[in-house]
Design an enzyme around this catalytic site. Sequence first.
Site, PDB file in Angstrom:
ATOM      1  N   HIS A 154       4.351   7.097   2.614  1.00 32.79           N
ATOM      2  CA  HIS A 154       4.602   5.866   3.363  1.00 32.79           C
ATOM      3  C   HIS A 154       5.681   6.196   4.396  1.00 32.79           C
ATOM      4  O   HIS A 154       6.868   6.092   4.125  1.00 32.79           O
ATOM      5  CB  HIS A 154       5.074   4.774   2.405  1.00 32.79           C
ATOM      6  CG  HIS A 154       5.102   3.417   3.011  1.00 32.79           C
ATOM      7  ND1 HIS A 154       5.926   2.416   2.557  1.00 32.79           N
ATOM      8  CD2 HIS A 154       4.405   2.870   4.039  1.00 32.79           C
ATOM      9  CE1 HIS A 154       5.737   1.319   3.269  1.00 32.79           C
ATOM     10  NE2 HIS A 154       4.827   1.578   4.171  1.00 32.79           N
TER      11      HIS A 154
ATOM     12  N   LYS B  57      12.942   2.937  11.142  1.00 33.33           N
ATOM     13  CA  LYS B  57      11.828   3.902  11.089  1.00 33.33           C
ATOM     14  C   LYS B  57      10.941   3.817  12.333  1.00 33.33           C
ATOM     15  O   LYS B  57      10.645   4.833  12.958  1.00 33.33           O
ATOM     16  CB  LYS B  57      11.010   3.664   9.818  1.00 33.33           C
ATOM     17  CG  LYS B  57       9.778   4.557   9.659  1.00 33.33           C
ATOM     18  CD  LYS B  57       9.220   4.469   8.249  1.00 33.33           C
ATOM     19  CE  LYS B  57       8.650   3.114   7.924  1.00 33.33           C
ATOM     20  NZ  LYS B  57       7.252   2.938   8.383  1.00 33.33           N
TER      21      LYS B  57
ATOM     22  N   ARG C 207       1.932 -10.041   1.373  1.00 35.55           N
ATOM     23  CA  ARG C 207       1.267  -9.554   0.182  1.00 35.55           C
ATOM     24  C   ARG C 207       1.805 -10.291  -1.048  1.00 35.55           C
ATOM     25  O   ARG C 207       2.917 -10.790  -1.059  1.00 35.55           O
ATOM     26  CB  ARG C 207       1.515  -8.055   0.012  1.00 35.55           C
ATOM     27  CG  ARG C 207       0.777  -7.163   1.004  1.00 35.55           C
ATOM     28  CD  ARG C 207       1.064  -5.695   0.735  1.00 35.55           C
ATOM     29  NE  ARG C 207       2.488  -5.388   0.798  1.00 35.55           N
ATOM     30  CZ  ARG C 207       3.289  -5.265  -0.245  1.00 35.55           C
ATOM     31  NH1 ARG C 207       2.806  -5.385  -1.474  1.00 35.55           N
ATOM     32  NH2 ARG C 207       4.571  -5.001  -0.096  1.00 35.55           N
TER      33      ARG C 207
ATOM     34  N   LYS D 247      -3.166  -2.322   2.569  1.00 34.50           N
ATOM     35  CA  LYS D 247      -2.433  -1.702   1.471  1.00 34.50           C
ATOM     36  C   LYS D 247      -3.323  -1.418   0.272  1.00 34.50           C
ATOM     37  O   LYS D 247      -2.983  -0.589  -0.574  1.00 34.50           O
ATOM     38  CB  LYS D 247      -1.242  -2.571   1.075  1.00 34.50           C
ATOM     39  CG  LYS D 247      -0.154  -2.619   2.156  1.00 34.50           C
ATOM     40  CD  LYS D 247       0.320  -1.229   2.568  1.00 34.50           C
ATOM     41  CE  LYS D 247       1.472  -1.300   3.545  1.00 34.50           C
ATOM     42  NZ  LYS D 247       1.879   0.046   4.064  1.00 34.50           N
TER      43      LYS D 247
ATOM     44  N   ASP E 115       2.902   4.586   9.825  1.00 37.02           N
ATOM     45  CA  ASP E 115       3.064   3.988   8.501  1.00 37.02           C
ATOM     46  C   ASP E 115       2.521   4.804   7.330  1.00 37.02           C
ATOM     47  O   ASP E 115       3.151   4.829   6.284  1.00 37.02           O
ATOM     48  CB  ASP E 115       2.412   2.607   8.489  1.00 37.02           C
ATOM     49  CG  ASP E 115       2.902   1.740   7.358  1.00 37.02           C
ATOM     50  OD1 ASP E 115       4.124   1.701   7.119  1.00 37.02           O
ATOM     51  OD2 ASP E 115       2.066   1.096   6.699  1.00 37.02           O
TER      52      ASP E 115
ATOM     53  N   ARG F 196       3.354 -10.755  12.317  1.00 42.64           N
ATOM     54  CA  ARG F 196       2.831  -9.392  12.485  1.00 42.64           C
ATOM     55  C   ARG F 196       1.885  -9.311  13.669  1.00 42.64           C
ATOM     56  O   ARG F 196       1.305 -10.312  14.103  1.00 42.64           O
ATOM     57  CB  ARG F 196       2.052  -8.981  11.234  1.00 42.64           C
ATOM     58  CG  ARG F 196       2.892  -8.828   9.990  1.00 42.64           C
ATOM     59  CD  ARG F 196       3.424  -7.429   9.842  1.00 42.64           C
ATOM     60  NE  ARG F 196       4.165  -7.218   8.616  1.00 42.64           N
ATOM     61  CZ  ARG F 196       4.576  -6.030   8.182  1.00 42.64           C
ATOM     62  NH1 ARG F 196       4.278  -4.953   8.882  1.00 42.64           N
ATOM     63  NH2 ARG F 196       5.254  -5.917   7.079  1.00 42.64           N
TER      64      ARG F 196
END
Length: 532
Positions: free
Chosen positions: A215, A237, A54, A195, A252, A317
Amino acid sequence: MKHHPIVEKIISKASNSYIQLSVDELIEKATKNGEGVITSSGSLAADTGEFTGRSPKDKFVVDDSTTANSVWWGDVNKKIDTKSFDNLLEKVLKHLENKSLYIRNSFACANPNYRLNIEVVTETAYQNIFANNLFLRPTSDDLDTQTPEWLIIAAPSFKANPSEDNTRQHNFTIINFEKKIILIGGSGYTGEIKKGIFTVLNFVLPHNRKVLSMHCSANIGKNGDTAIFFGLSGTGKTTLSADPNRKLIGDDEHGWDNETVFNFEGGCYAKCVDLSEEKEPQIWKAIKRGALEENVRFYPNSNKVNYSDISVTENTRVAYPIDFVDNIAVPSIGKAPENIFFLTADAFGVLPPISKLTPAQAMYHFISGYTAKVAGTEAGVTEPQATFSACFGKAFLPLHPATYAEMLGEKLKANPNINVWLVNTGWSGGPFGVGSRMKLSYTRAMITAALEHKLDNIDFVTHKIFGLAMPVNCPDVPSELLNPENTWQNKVDYLKMANHLSDLFNNNFKQYADGCSEEILNAAPKSLASNS
């Protein structure tokens, strides 16, 4: 299938409009177009071009009557005027004429009370696969009746002229809350799509629907109890929420109303760097036909992905539908949470491995969103470096962080049976380079003990500086680890480091203080001087 009015215009002027193609059809288009190749596991591997992550400095919100007095303007939410947006939209629409385009209807929010219908227009097939995998997928009956509310246009080959278009550079993501359009140009990175909608929901749900957007990851136990896990990158996480004894709600993005916790998404967007079957078996198994891998590289003369090769980016990713994971909740909804975990990898070795927070402390640590980078993880990082991200997702918050924290506090006060835990998955016995990282088995044991109510009747002691309630014992965890001061050889050094971390917390919090209540401000850690 119903289309957004602008999409009707786009379709009328496109050379080809591929509408609601299956993933197999999209894979065929992507490989034929040279957008990607099939890997040895059956996934499609595509490169996102110039941008492999991003670009938060190039994200804008249109300043209009909807946003002017409600958006938290500043570094996160940069203004662009209505005229500039309208001009850019017209330029992008002109740019898309006579092109082959991919169009998909989908939606966000598993709880039907908050469903957000979305139409996505992409220049490439791989972006459309991403939209299919990450958003919730409508049934054929849904498609007959669904009216798109929000429109996403992703045009990576369009480049803005900053001097004309009031952008920072040639790429941009612009959210127009009044017209309900997300306009993406100059970047093929698919995370901008995901996002963008998350940012929309972070405005719409708290502002208009009084739902806390989060989030976080979430899962459900065998007794129907929901747990929520917040944490920045590197805190564990994904690993800790992937519990074989609990069903995954999502990894997420979630909403929390009065009665439920629900997934915003229909898929997962997982990091691949150094991925292995041993470390992340769920992600490993999900990489198959239908999954989209981004910016990965291969072993020589093969189509087998080398996950340690980060020559393009560390941010490799994979995007896949959530039903590629075995142990999931269907639908992706749980009850209101019984336990909330704030995960941090404290490289200073100061915070306890587990501690219980009061509602005020929970609001303070929620706004802080703390973890730490360790030496060697980034160029120039030679000692532990504190990282703070408000509400564990600062980049996606259109409203002041205190708005979300106050909502959290209200929910905790309305239900005093909800436990909030701060869990340090980082260092013990000293900072990074001196101490050692907390064993994953111990962290799992502490989380399991909290989930199974085995810490309910344990004695707690209070941390001298942070005021945290630390259990004196925990099943399957050595008691001497539970109070971090006891793990350091030199207690004076520990208190100095704790005071240093306290100062970092308080200095970071100054930017939010004006929007916070006294209750939140009073939950800040206290310096050694005020404890003496």
